[in-house]
Design an enzyme around this catalytic site. Structure first.
Site, PDB file in Angstrom:
ATOM      1  N   ASP A  98      35.791 -74.918  63.702  1.00 42.09           N
ATOM      2  CA  ASP A  98      37.255 -74.983  63.659  1.00 42.09           C
ATOM      3  C   ASP A  98      37.846 -73.811  62.866  1.00 42.09           C
ATOM      4  OD1 ASP A  98      36.036 -76.300  61.390  1.00 42.09           O
ATOM      5  OD2 ASP A  98      38.010 -77.037  60.805  1.00 42.09           O
ATOM      6  N   GLU A 101      36.063 -78.637  59.442  1.00 37.99           N
ATOM      7  CA  GLU A 101      35.845 -78.232  58.045  1.00 37.99           C
ATOM      8  C   GLU A 101      37.163 -77.969  57.342  1.00 37.99           C
ATOM      9  OE1 GLU A 101      35.275 -75.869  54.509  1.00 37.99           O
ATOM     10  OE2 GLU A 101      36.313 -75.189  56.315  1.00 37.99           O
TER      11      GLU A 101
HETATM   12 ZN   LIG Z   1      35.494 -71.903  56.322  1.00 33.82          ZN
END
Ligand SMILES: [Zn+2]
Length: 410
Positions: free
Chosen positions: A98, A163
């Site tokens: 991401d 994340e």
């Molecule tokens: Zn990162």
């Protein structure tokens, strides 16, 4: 071993164009969390899966976290496993798929989702955070695939979702629901670093974001006697926040900065016009606290000050956590993951690695909290989340060699 590493190293040098092409592919597929109005990581993750299949990688293990907020209904997490001669431990490299939104497009020179190559430097959203580490891990693995070399220990490449918004659907999901890791495993998280490739992050401060809501009574600014100024009352607390520096004043040289930090930060807008006394006020405090202190100690002091202001100014003050993570136990300085990294850094970059602690916020804490030894390291310029995010191709190649060194040595 060193001959073998020589061969691996040369192989990785030959991947320069492949590095650019994989970066181009990954950059072209935005993987934004639903919190950022995105559809998640599925398209990017699938493109990566197809790419790795073409490169001769084994089929991945897939751990899809259910998330009804995204069209596919899942947040994809992939594990690529390579068997070593000794399976008593696994050497993991974890990177996330991401990205964060590009922000103000006017600040970008070109399309953030179209890779721009200038000499050794590449630009685009995600090229550093975290495609730098992801691509380095891929080409370290590809060297073993292409050369048909068997690593010393098992290798696990982890490409995870979510994340940037807290890892609940990424590594947090995997840690909570499956037994994938063992205490003797080495866990490398290439998601932070410095341009020399020296700094090995092994510890984090506790992190606490507080929202302070103050309620007074709105009125015309010409008649302050008829209202209660919430902004003025809140400002008294905001002005006191810096006093925390003198109270929680312990220094720890492992960290940079070596002290805890306490800062009033975001301020929500209140009234739209000058001649109104605001009845409501909202501001935020960002605290990064050395592991020596408990967050409770900081919070209870702020609450005590808030009570005093409530009494003095006849307002209501509510302090609530927006984010709160108590520091995890540090990865020991003499752990195998740190020692292996130091040897690899010396070999590939000819520099001495040094351990450090940071202000909080990497996923490594999730591993550490469960007793696994994780080290955060990479050679990057730290342009993450900025417009014109960039990284250098030679650093990706070099970091791939670092991982390959650890894979071949154990
Ligand atoms: Zn990162």
């Amino acid at each position: 071993m060193s001959d073998r590493f020589q061969i691996i190293s040369q192989k990785i040098d030959s991947y320069r164009n492949d590095v650019i092409e994989l970066q181009r592919l990954l950059t072209s597929i935005p993987a934004l969390a639903p919190e950022s109005d995105g559809e998640g990581e599925i398209k990017k993750s699938n493109a990566l899966k197809d790419y790795l299949k073409r490169q001769g990688f084994p089929d991945p293990e897939e751990y899809n976290a259910p998330d009804p907020r995204v069209p596919s209904g899942i947040r994809p997490n992939l594990i690529y496993k390579f068997k070593g001669t000794d399976s008593s431990r696994t050497i993991w490299v974890m990177a996330h798929t991401d990205i964060v939104p590009p922000g103000d497009l006017a600040k970008w020179k070109g399309d953030p989702y179209q890779l721009r190559v200038e000499g050794d430097r590449i630009y685009g959203r995600g090229v550093e955070d975290n495609q730098h580490g992801l691509v380095a891990a891929v080409f370290a693995g590809k060297a073993f695939v292409d050369l048909k070399f068997v690593p010393k220990y098992d290798i696990g490449l982890l490409f995870v979702a979510d994340e940037e918004v807290g890892s609940r659907y990424g590594i947090g999901y995997m840690l909570d629901n499956f037994h994938l890791f063992r205490k003797e495993d080495l866990i490398l998280v290439p998601d932070s670093g410095d341009p020399e490739g020296k700094t090995i992050e092994i510890a984090e401060k506790s992190i606490c974001w507080l929202k302070v809501e103050t309620t007074g009574k709105q009125c015309h600014a010409s008649r302050p006697d008829q209202g209660i100024n919430a902004f003025a009352a809140a400002s008294k607390l905001a002005a006191k926040v810096h006093a925390l520096y003198n109270i929680f004043d312990h220094k720890d040289k492992l960290f940079n900065p070596s002290i805890s930090s306490f800062e009033p930060t975001k301020k929500e807008p209140n009234v739209p016009n000058v001649n109104t006394i605001p009845g409501d006020d909202v501001f935020y405090i960002d605290c990064r606290v050395l592991p020596k202190y408990k967050l409770d100690e900081v919070e209870s002091l702020l609450s005590k000050w808030a009570r005093e202001i409530e009494i003095n100014d006849n307002v209501k003050m509510k302090i609530s956590p927006v984010q709160r993570a108590e520091a995890a136990p540090p990865t020991p300085e003499n752990s195998i993951v740190v020692e292996s990294l130091k040897r690899a850094i010396r070999k590939v970059y000819n520099v001495q690695g040094t351990v450090c602690g940071i202000g909080g916020g990497t996923v490594a804490a999730l591993f550490r909290r469960q007793g696994f030894h994780a080290a955060v390291w990479s050679r990057i310029h730290e342009s993450a989340h900025q417009p014109n995010e960039f990284t250098d191709i030679p650093f990706i190649i070099g970091d791939a060699k670092i991982f390959a060194h650890i894979f071949s040595e154990g």
